[in-house]
Design an enzyme around this catalytic site. Sequence first.
Site, PDB file in Angstrom:
ATOM      1  N   TYR A 216       0.874  -1.180   0.000  1.00 40.73           N
ATOM      2  CA  TYR A 216       0.000   0.000   0.000  1.00 40.73           C
ATOM      3  C   TYR A 216       0.905   1.222   0.000  1.00 40.73           C
ATOM      4  O   TYR A 216       1.901   1.255   0.744  1.00 40.73           O
ATOM      5  CB  TYR A 216      -0.897   0.002   1.254  1.00 40.73           C
ATOM      6  CG  TYR A 216      -1.781   1.227   1.348  1.00 40.73           C
ATOM      7  CD1 TYR A 216      -3.043   1.248   0.763  1.00 40.73           C
ATOM      8  CD2 TYR A 216      -1.333   2.377   1.997  1.00 40.73           C
ATOM      9  CE1 TYR A 216      -3.846   2.373   0.832  1.00 40.73           C
ATOM     10  CE2 TYR A 216      -2.132   3.516   2.065  1.00 40.73           C
ATOM     11  CZ  TYR A 216      -3.384   3.503   1.480  1.00 40.73           C
ATOM     12  OH  TYR A 216      -4.171   4.628   1.545  1.00 40.73           O
TER      13      TYR A 216
ATOM     14  N   GLU B  32      -3.173   7.780  -3.996  1.00 35.57           N
ATOM     15  CA  GLU B  32      -3.024   6.431  -3.421  1.00 35.57           C
ATOM     16  C   GLU B  32      -2.775   5.372  -4.493  1.00 35.57           C
ATOM     17  O   GLU B  32      -3.397   5.397  -5.550  1.00 35.57           O
ATOM     18  CB  GLU B  32      -4.314   6.090  -2.657  1.00 35.57           C
ATOM     19  CG  GLU B  32      -4.306   4.717  -2.013  1.00 35.57           C
ATOM     20  CD  GLU B  32      -5.694   4.321  -1.513  1.00 35.57           C
ATOM     21  OE1 GLU B  32      -6.009   4.604  -0.343  1.00 35.57           O
ATOM     22  OE2 GLU B  32      -6.472   3.738  -2.301  1.00 35.57           O
TER      23      GLU B  32
END
Length: 376
Positions: A101, A189
């Site tokens: 992530y 992101e």
Amino acid sequence: MKIHEYQAVELFRHAGLPVCDGQVAQDANQALKIAESIGFPVVLKAQVLVGGRGKAGGVKLVHSASELPQVFNQIKNLTIKGYAVERILVAKVVNIKKEYYAAVTIDNIKGDIVIIASNEGGVDIEETAKQHPEKILKYYLEGAKTIDPARWGEFIRSLFPDQKYHQEATAIFEKLLKFFISFDCSLAEINPLVIDDNGKLIAADAKVLFDDNALYRHEQLQSMRDFKYDDQDEVDAKTMGLSFVKLEGNVGCIVNGAGLAMGTMDAIKLLGGQPANFLDVGGSSNPEKVLNALKLILKNKGIKVILINIFGGITRCDDIANGILTAKKQIELPVPLVVRLTGTNEDLAKEILSKAGVTTYKSMREAVTKAVSLAK
Ligand code: GDP
Ligand code: MN
């Protein structure tokens, strides 16, 4: 403002981030052409502006032309968190060895930009963050706009125990950060950022949120807005000259001036209540604006009381009072009004309202206390 993954991928590509080849399709024929030009296998990804597409069945691998139409239509017929799938991204498949992530966002409490990463990325990141917060790594910029090499080493080492990824990964974080700052994002992101079977780092997803207040600085972004996802009440409010933001509570607020509106919401919370909205009727409030504001707030069926808090400067209190009277005549008010007016033409306003049986308050604390007690 949110944009779709396929749009974010294009922006990431321009920013030099390693993204997958792909294009968006509206029907199976178009998808087939794209897939043939990229080469099978491909991944089909529903383009909806909500998270959790993977879990909802909106992300599927397709190995051959013969199975593509069926999978495409299956995804196309999904409704994901209330949204129909209009477009599907057809992208080159990455053979995933490991999912990470990676994100840049703002920590509002610290007032700082933060890089967030985890070596347990993918569709379960929210669960990981809840169950194992220690697996979520954070690097605060501490006011700077670039990564400080002196502090970065520890962060990148905990993310990638294997040193061979450090340079490539650092370059990705630097580009993501630069992108975040230059486009006035509130979030940039990559989930998952993957290591593929060739040991290369690739962004397998892209999610970007932009700060609406800075959009005027980025003309190229304005046309990317998908209006279907805007809150219709907030859009209507804008056309009526009202600044309106929906919230979760049950105390409706009508206030003049953004600062006083913020202060009013703070006061409601301080005194134990929950504001249902932010609403600034602006400086020169004519009676019609008050009527529109009341109608807008009353669309929310959870409202228990409406607090009107006016500090009359340019705004004339008698205009507000006349607006309240008009509203009382034209629409049914199923909840009590708590009115606090002070400033320009205050006495006149009070006279108008008391004749109509509406009590007014002079102090903000008194009015807020009353509104909060009525909401309970
Ligand atoms: P989200 O669930 O809305 O975040 O959608 P993502 O684009 O992140 O996709 C969800 C999951 O599908 C990812 O975490 C991956 O595990 C998987 N996925 C996405 N793209 C690919 C790909 O190209 N190859 C493989 N093998 N899996 C993929
Ligand atoms: Mn994702």
